[in-house]
Design a protein around this motif. Sequence first.
Motif, short mmCIF file in Angstrom:
data_model
loop_
_atom_site.label_atom_id
_atom_site.label_comp_id
_atom_site.label_asym_id
_atom_site.label_seq_id
_atom_site.Cartn_x
_atom_site.Cartn_y
_atom_site.Cartn_z
N PRO A 1 -17.52 4.19 8.43
CA PRO A 1 -16.34 3.73 8.30
C PRO A 1 -15.76 2.65 8.97
O PRO A 1 -16.43 1.99 9.99
CB PRO A 1 -15.58 5.05 8.94
N THR A 2 -14.90 2.02 8.23
CA THR A 2 -13.97 0.83 9.13
C THR A 2 -12.53 1.63 9.21
O THR A 2 -12.26 2.50 8.78
CB THR A 2 -14.03 -0.22 8.27
N ILE A 3 -11.70 0.81 9.62
CA ILE A 3 -10.31 1.31 9.83
C ILE A 3 -9.93 1.37 8.28
O ILE A 3 -9.90 0.44 7.27
CB ILE A 3 -9.33 0.29 10.66
N ALA A 4 -9.41 2.74 7.86
CA ALA A 4 -9.24 2.87 6.38
C ALA A 4 -7.80 2.41 6.02
O ALA A 4 -6.87 1.97 7.21
CB ALA A 4 -9.02 4.27 6.19
N GLY A 5 -7.37 2.25 4.88
CA GLY A 5 -5.92 1.84 4.70
C GLY A 5 -5.88 0.13 4.39
O GLY A 5 -4.84 -0.06 4.14
N THR A 6 -6.90 -0.40 4.61
CA THR A 6 -6.96 -1.86 4.46
C THR A 6 -7.28 -2.37 3.38
O THR A 6 -7.16 -3.30 2.88
CB THR A 6 -7.74 -2.48 5.82
N ALA A 7 -8.51 -1.42 2.93
CA ALA A 7 -9.11 -1.94 1.45
C ALA A 7 -8.27 -1.86 0.51
O ALA A 7 -8.44 -3.12 -0.46
CB ALA A 7 -10.42 -1.11 1.44
N ALA A 8 -7.53 -1.02 0.03
CA ALA A 8 -6.90 -0.79 -1.29
C ALA A 8 -5.70 -1.74 -1.36
O ALA A 8 -4.81 -1.93 -0.36
CB ALA A 8 -6.35 0.72 -1.31
N GLU A 9 -5.62 -2.55 -2.35
CA GLU A 9 -4.39 -3.50 -2.81
C GLU A 9 -3.62 -2.83 -3.64
O GLU A 9 -4.02 -1.92 -4.55
CB GLU A 9 -5.06 -4.59 -3.34
N PRO A 10 -2.38 -2.95 -3.65
CA PRO A 10 -1.39 -2.04 -4.30
C PRO A 10 -1.31 -2.66 -5.88
O PRO A 10 -1.68 -3.63 -6.14
CB PRO A 10 0.24 -2.28 -3.60
N VAL A 11 -0.73 -1.83 -6.62
CA VAL A 11 -0.50 -2.37 -8.08
C VAL A 11 1.00 -2.87 -8.03
O VAL A 11 2.04 -1.77 -7.36
CB VAL A 11 -0.82 -1.23 -9.05
N THR A 12 1.51 -3.64 -8.75
CA THR A 12 3.03 -3.92 -8.68
C THR A 12 3.66 -4.03 -10.30
O THR A 12 2.74 -3.97 -11.16
CB THR A 12 3.31 -5.27 -8.19
N GLY A 13 4.55 -4.34 -10.34
CA GLY A 13 5.32 -4.63 -11.65
C GLY A 13 5.79 -3.57 -12.46
O GLY A 13 6.04 -3.47 -13.30
N ALA A 14 5.75 -2.06 -12.02
CA ALA A 14 6.19 -1.07 -12.81
C ALA A 14 7.18 -0.24 -11.95
O ALA A 14 7.14 -0.11 -10.75
CB ALA A 14 4.94 -0.26 -13.26
N LEU B 1 -8.95 12.21 3.60
CA LEU B 1 -9.29 12.30 2.15
C LEU B 1 -8.04 12.13 1.30
O LEU B 1 -7.95 11.47 0.40
CB LEU B 1 -9.85 13.50 1.65
N ALA B 2 -6.95 12.57 2.00
CA ALA B 2 -5.37 12.53 1.22
C ALA B 2 -5.22 11.05 1.43
O ALA B 2 -4.53 10.45 0.24
CB ALA B 2 -4.53 13.34 2.00
N GLN B 3 -5.50 10.55 2.40
CA GLN B 3 -5.03 8.87 2.48
C GLN B 3 -5.94 8.14 1.66
O GLN B 3 -5.59 7.13 0.97
CB GLN B 3 -5.61 8.25 4.00
N ASP B 4 -7.44 8.69 1.31
CA ASP B 4 -8.27 7.81 0.17
C ASP B 4 -7.62 8.25 -1.14
O ASP B 4 -7.65 7.31 -1.75
CB ASP B 4 -9.75 8.47 0.12
N ALA B 5 -7.23 9.22 -1.41
CA ALA B 5 -6.78 9.64 -2.65
C ALA B 5 -5.19 8.65 -2.77
O ALA B 5 -5.08 8.08 -3.72
CB ALA B 5 -6.08 10.99 -2.65
#
Length: 595
Positions: free
Chosen positions: A34-47, A66-70
């Motif tokens: 693990p690393t600090i979670a929550g930094t990897a995912a980039e959001p989707v925009t425009g909708a 796991l809820a945060q991963d989801a």
Amino acid sequence: MPIPFIPDDAPFTGDQRAWLSGFLAGLHSRLAMPTIAGTAAEPVTGAAAVPLHILYGSQTGNAEGLAQDAADLARRHGLEPHVASLDALDMNALAAMRRLLIVTSTYGEGEMPDNAQLFWDAIAADSAPRLEGLYFAVMALGDTGYDGYCKAGKDIDARLGALGATRTADRVDCDVEYEDAAAAWLSTAVPAIAAVDGVPEASAAVPAASAPTPAKVPSKRSPWNRKNPYRATVLANRVLSGASSSKEVRHYAFALGDSGLVYEAGDGLGVKPVNNSELVDALIGRLRVAPDTTVTVKGSEQRLDELLTHSYEIGVPSLDLIEAIAERSGDDELQHVLSTGDRESLDAWTWGKDVLDVLALDTTLALDPAELLALLRPLQHRVYSISSSPLAHDGTVHLTVASVRYRSAERDRGGVCSTFLADRVAEGESAGVFLSPNKSFRLPADDDVPVVMIGPGTGIAPFRAFLHERRARNAPGRNWLFFGDQHRASDYIYEDELNALSRDGVLSRLDLAFSRDQTEKIYVQNRMREAGKELYGWLEEGAHLYVCGDATRMAKDVDAALHDIVAEHGGRTSDQAEDYVAELRRGKRYLRDVY
Ligand SMILES: Cc1cc2nc3c(=O)[nH]c(=O)nc-3n(C[C@H](O)[C@H](O)[C@H](O)COP(=O)(O)OP(=O)(O)OC[C@H]3O[C@@H](n4cnc5c(N)ncnc54)[C@H](O)[C@@H]3O)c2cc1C
Ligand SMILES: NC(=O)c1ccc[n+]([C@@H]2O[C@H](COP(=O)([O-])OP(=O)(O)OC[C@H]3O[C@@H](n4cnc5c(N)ncnc54)[C@H](OP(=O)(O)O)[C@@H]3O)[C@@H](O)[C@H]2O)c1
Ligand SMILES: Cc1cc2nc3c(=O)[nH]c(=O)nc-3n(C[C@H](O)[C@H](O)[C@H](O)COP(=O)(O)O)c2cc1C
């Protein structure tokens, strides 16, 4: 090249497939290293935001993580995730929902985690709303070592279906090594629920790396976990119980060093043990091979002695091993126990036996090392209630541990982790540890609120933490402790500290129950009954009541005593007393940390 977790026929474009593969690989490695979670995912925009509710029931943080991963993955699919604990939800909100993912563990003996109980009570009730408009999927975490394997997730999944909701993915049940199964499930369950009412527009925009972050859920996951424990130096390892005690209870202190590990009074600490070398040697002898024999595990060749020392549970035998040996040895007694399907009889048969005992059922049986390893469970961490307060014991974390030692079939035995701590890590050496948060087992936020703590034996651990915490906070609220063990002379652990806390006015009341200092057993619940009137008075004044220690006997008897006290001193029928105690639970004023 095959992409992990994504079926070849999954409906993704090349770009989407490549991106999702990268994301899942990242997710997977984050779970493993693990690393600090929550930094990897980039959001989707425009909708327009398409909400996905992700609710967790979690005692020690696995399901919550796991809820945060989801949530990270959901953003990639054009969804706006809302993550919360199950008990934060009311039934009107549930009835109005369209998409819901649930991740829940199971606790106690097939019970809901604390922060899922209210949700379960509400959906299990006859008054629960119909949910025809809801699409949902459930991930259940559990441990096959327990009778009610993943029961909380199974029950919720079945009940939502019965209320008319539509499943978008079959439930997955994940055992203690849950990471791979969970990541694989998320990779199909999230796209499936995103596709409800048609694929959200934003999913076409994957990837959208430069977009601003909508509704980003801050992650508090620590870099240290069971796969990557922090090596904490042992600062203290001393026996608390007296020489004449039948027990050996020890106090441990670990340095938190530069770990950045932050805990609160009420949390637990996971400890990664190392097996006893004598048992490892005896097993290798039983296999009749050399210690440096190599075995290929998950594609890599490793020494058998190393594997048995660090990677496999050789104390408590696995069900797979027991079944395999029962079949191959033809042992009548064991075959009978297994044939009844009665878990209690099997537990009774297994109690006190280790892997060597099971192999001893038939000493002529030849097993090769790889065959044996395939039948063993991975070596698990053990959790201990933290007995220190971060305010009072800066930079350190303390545990109060009963060493499990017994003699059986002419061999001295030891519990894997408690004797690892006692015998195999000296002061100055280090042990792998990580935080096992217990967010529901907390002191009241309001320092004026009185607390009642019931913690015989090692159950005192979190209450030592609570008392030091309240002293450090100068909390004016009163504190009442019920403690006991076998003999006052040898088992009154932390006596000096408790006396000092009493003298300083932090410990307002201390009721002791030494069970074996007289002919009749006296337990903490006897002391509770004796002080029933005052105890009920404290509850009426808003006290929070905490119980810690043995789950199978003490916690049940304490619960019965509490009901009786409420009935007797509150002038209530037993049904009304039941409601009163349920209300305490609902108000998070009756909290338990039992094992
Ligand atoms: C949330 C939580 C908090 C906890 N907090 C604490 C704490 O503060 N302090 C604490 O001491 N423990 C605590 N525990 C318990 C702890 O996690 C371990 O379960 C305990 O230390 C035993 O682990 P072990 O590895 O030493 O024994 P294991 O290797 O797991 O061995 C246990 C097995 O030994 C055998 N056994 C044990 N005693 C006997 C006996 N007398 N005769 C025959 N066989 C026997 C049984 O087969 C039993 O299943 C907590 C548990 C949880 C879940
Ligand atoms: N499953 C089991 O059979 C078993 C047995 C012992 C310990 N344990 C486990 O061992 C760990 C450590 O135990 P520990 O030494 O801290 O404490 P413990 O064994 O729980 O003992 C603490 C005190 O509680 C008393 N006690 C026994 N039964 C009780 C009951 N029904 N209600 C209230 N008090 C009761 C004990 O009395 P007496 O000892 O005089 O009865 C002792 O005085 C825990 O995980 C515990 O669950 C399990
Ligand atoms: C005291 C205790 C009791 C448990 N009881 C059960 C059980 O009855 N059934 C089960 O499947 N898993 C049981 N588990 C295993 C947990 O569900 C599992 O460790 C899960 O990963 C914990 O997730 P969490 O951190 O989100 O709570 C138990 C674990 C502990 C520590």
